[in-house]
Design a protein around this motif. Structure first.
Motif, PDB file in Angstrom:
ATOM      1  N   ARG A   1       0.765  -1.243  -0.025  1.00  0.00           N
ATOM      2  CA  ARG A   1      -0.088   0.042   0.106  1.00  0.00           C
ATOM      3  C   ARG A   1       0.954   1.209  -0.080  1.00  0.00           C
ATOM      4  N   HIS A   2       1.806   1.160   0.662  1.00  0.00           N
ATOM      5  CA  HIS A   2       2.980   2.543   0.688  1.00  0.00           C
ATOM      6  C   HIS A   2       3.447   2.569  -0.377  1.00  0.00           C
ATOM      7  N   LEU A   3       3.729   1.662  -1.508  1.00  0.00           N
ATOM      8  CA  LEU A   3       4.303   1.701  -2.802  1.00  0.00           C
ATOM      9  C   LEU A   3       2.882   2.447  -3.745  1.00  0.00           C
ATOM     10  N   LEU A   4       1.815   1.824  -3.443  1.00  0.00           N
ATOM     11  CA  LEU A   4       0.810   2.429  -4.301  1.00  0.00           C
ATOM     12  C   LEU A   4       0.552   4.203  -3.954  1.00  0.00           C
ATOM     13  N   ASN A   5       0.771   4.198  -2.445  1.00  0.00           N
ATOM     14  CA  ASN A   5       0.676   5.653  -2.175  1.00  0.00           C
ATOM     15  C   ASN A   5       1.711   6.451  -2.688  1.00  0.00           C
ATOM     16  N   THR A   6       2.962   5.965  -2.748  1.00  0.00           N
ATOM     17  CA  THR A   6       4.037   6.733  -3.211  1.00  0.00           C
ATOM     18  C   THR A   6       3.963   6.976  -4.948  1.00  0.00           C
ATOM     19  N   ALA A   7       3.146   6.166  -5.366  1.00  0.00           N
ATOM     20  CA  ALA A   7       3.031   6.185  -6.974  1.00  0.00           C
ATOM     21  C   ALA A   7       1.824   7.119  -7.375  1.00  0.00           C
ATOM     22  N   LEU A   8       0.731   7.098  -6.224  1.00  0.00           N
ATOM     23  CA  LEU A   8      -0.292   7.921  -6.702  1.00  0.00           C
ATOM     24  C   LEU A   8      -0.784   9.000  -5.642  1.00  0.00           C
TER      25      LEU A   8
ATOM     26  N   HIS B   1      -0.622   0.709 -11.284  1.00  0.00           N
ATOM     27  CA  HIS B   1      -0.399   0.676 -10.163  1.00  0.00           C
ATOM     28  C   HIS B   1      -1.110  -0.218  -9.157  1.00  0.00           C
ATOM     29  N   LEU B   2      -2.430  -0.354  -9.649  1.00  0.00           N
ATOM     30  CA  LEU B   2      -3.148  -1.289  -8.914  1.00  0.00           C
ATOM     31  C   LEU B   2      -2.856  -2.563  -9.290  1.00  0.00           C
ATOM     32  N   VAL B   3      -2.470  -3.094 -10.583  1.00  0.00           N
ATOM     33  CA  VAL B   3      -2.143  -4.273 -10.948  1.00  0.00           C
ATOM     34  C   VAL B   3      -0.900  -4.723 -10.068  1.00  0.00           C
ATOM     35  N   LYS B   4       0.014  -3.774 -10.157  1.00  0.00           N
ATOM     36  CA  LYS B   4       1.404  -3.929  -9.289  1.00  0.00           C
ATOM     37  C   LYS B   4       0.943  -4.404  -7.765  1.00  0.00           C
ATOM     38  N   PHE B   5      -0.080  -3.483  -7.392  1.00  0.00           N
ATOM     39  CA  PHE B   5      -0.315  -3.868  -5.987  1.00  0.00           C
ATOM     40  C   PHE B   5      -1.004  -5.252  -5.797  1.00  0.00           C
ATOM     41  N   VAL B   6      -1.733  -5.543  -6.545  1.00  0.00           N
ATOM     42  CA  VAL B   6      -2.482  -6.845  -6.635  1.00  0.00           C
ATOM     43  C   VAL B   6      -1.265  -7.957  -6.692  1.00  0.00           C
ATOM     44  N   ASN B   7      -0.526  -7.745  -7.693  1.00  0.00           N
ATOM     45  CA  ASN B   7       0.399  -8.988  -8.068  1.00  0.00           C
ATOM     46  C   ASN B   7       1.274  -8.937  -6.712  1.00  0.00           C
ATOM     47  N   ALA B   8       2.084  -7.828  -6.027  1.00  0.00           N
ATOM     48  CA  ALA B   8       2.924  -7.807  -5.155  1.00  0.00           C
ATOM     49  C   ALA B   8       2.386  -8.251  -3.629  1.00  0.00           C
ATOM     50  N   THR B   9       0.852  -8.404  -3.502  1.00  0.00           N
ATOM     51  CA  THR B   9       0.210  -8.750  -2.353  1.00  0.00           C
ATOM     52  C   THR B   9       0.013 -10.537  -2.512  1.00  0.00           C
ATOM     53  N   GLY B  10       0.146 -10.971  -3.932  1.00  0.00           N
ATOM     54  CA  GLY B  10      -0.183 -12.351  -3.967  1.00  0.00           C
ATOM     55  C   GLY B  10      -1.605 -12.982  -3.801  1.00  0.00           C
TER      56      GLY B  10
ATOM     57  N   GLU C   1      -0.315 -14.460 -12.465  1.00  0.00           N
ATOM     58  CA  GLU C   1       0.277 -13.049 -12.500  1.00  0.00           C
ATOM     59  C   GLU C   1      -0.464 -12.281 -13.629  1.00  0.00           C
ATOM     60  N   ILE C   2      -0.996 -10.933 -13.096  1.00  0.00           N
ATOM     61  CA  ILE C   2      -1.662 -10.238 -14.127  1.00  0.00           C
ATOM     62  C   ILE C   2      -0.560  -9.454 -14.686  1.00  0.00           C
ATOM     63  N   PRO C   3      -0.637  -9.306 -16.145  1.00  0.00           N
ATOM     64  CA  PRO C   3       0.399  -8.640 -16.662  1.00  0.00           C
ATOM     65  C   PRO C   3       0.024  -7.076 -16.483  1.00  0.00           C
ATOM     66  N   ILE C   4       1.160  -6.387 -16.344  1.00  0.00           N
ATOM     67  CA  ILE C   4       0.832  -4.942 -16.229  1.00  0.00           C
ATOM     68  C   ILE C   4       0.501  -4.195 -17.505  1.00  0.00           C
ATOM     69  N   PRO C   5      -0.589  -3.239 -17.660  1.00  0.00           N
ATOM     70  CA  PRO C   5      -1.006  -2.693 -18.921  1.00  0.00           C
ATOM     71  C   PRO C   5       0.231  -1.674 -19.022  1.00  0.00           C
TER      72      PRO C   5
END
Length: 75
Positions: A28-35, A54-63, A71-75
């Motif tokens: 979530r911190h990474l998401l906040n840093t980005a957005l 950024h949301l896709v990265k969050f979802v992938n990172a949480t597993g 693994e969801i491809p990042i658009p």
């Protein structure tokens, strides 16, 4: 809906998963840093195209969704 695997007394809602579950604090911190401040808006996260990668990265990172979606491809 079921309980959160990390917070057994808490229902796992979109709000809990994206904004409050302590298990995903680092992601979530990474998401906040980005957005910035927009990262605390579910409607922004789910509807604004600039949030999607950024949301896709969050979802992938949480597993959390990997068993269902892989693994969801990042658009």
């Amino acid at each position: 809906s079921s309980s959160c695997p990390h917070c057994p007394e808490t229902e796992e809602t979109v709000h809990h998963y994206l904004l409050t579950c302590p298990q995903y604090r680092r992601e979530r911190h990474l998401l906040n840093t980005a957005l910035g401040q927009d990262s605390s808006s579910i409607s922004f996260l789910l509807t604004d195209p600039s949030a999607t990668p950024h949301l896709v990265k969050f979802v992938n990172a949480t597993g959390r969704m990997r068993a269902v979606l892989g693994e969801i491809p990042i658009p």
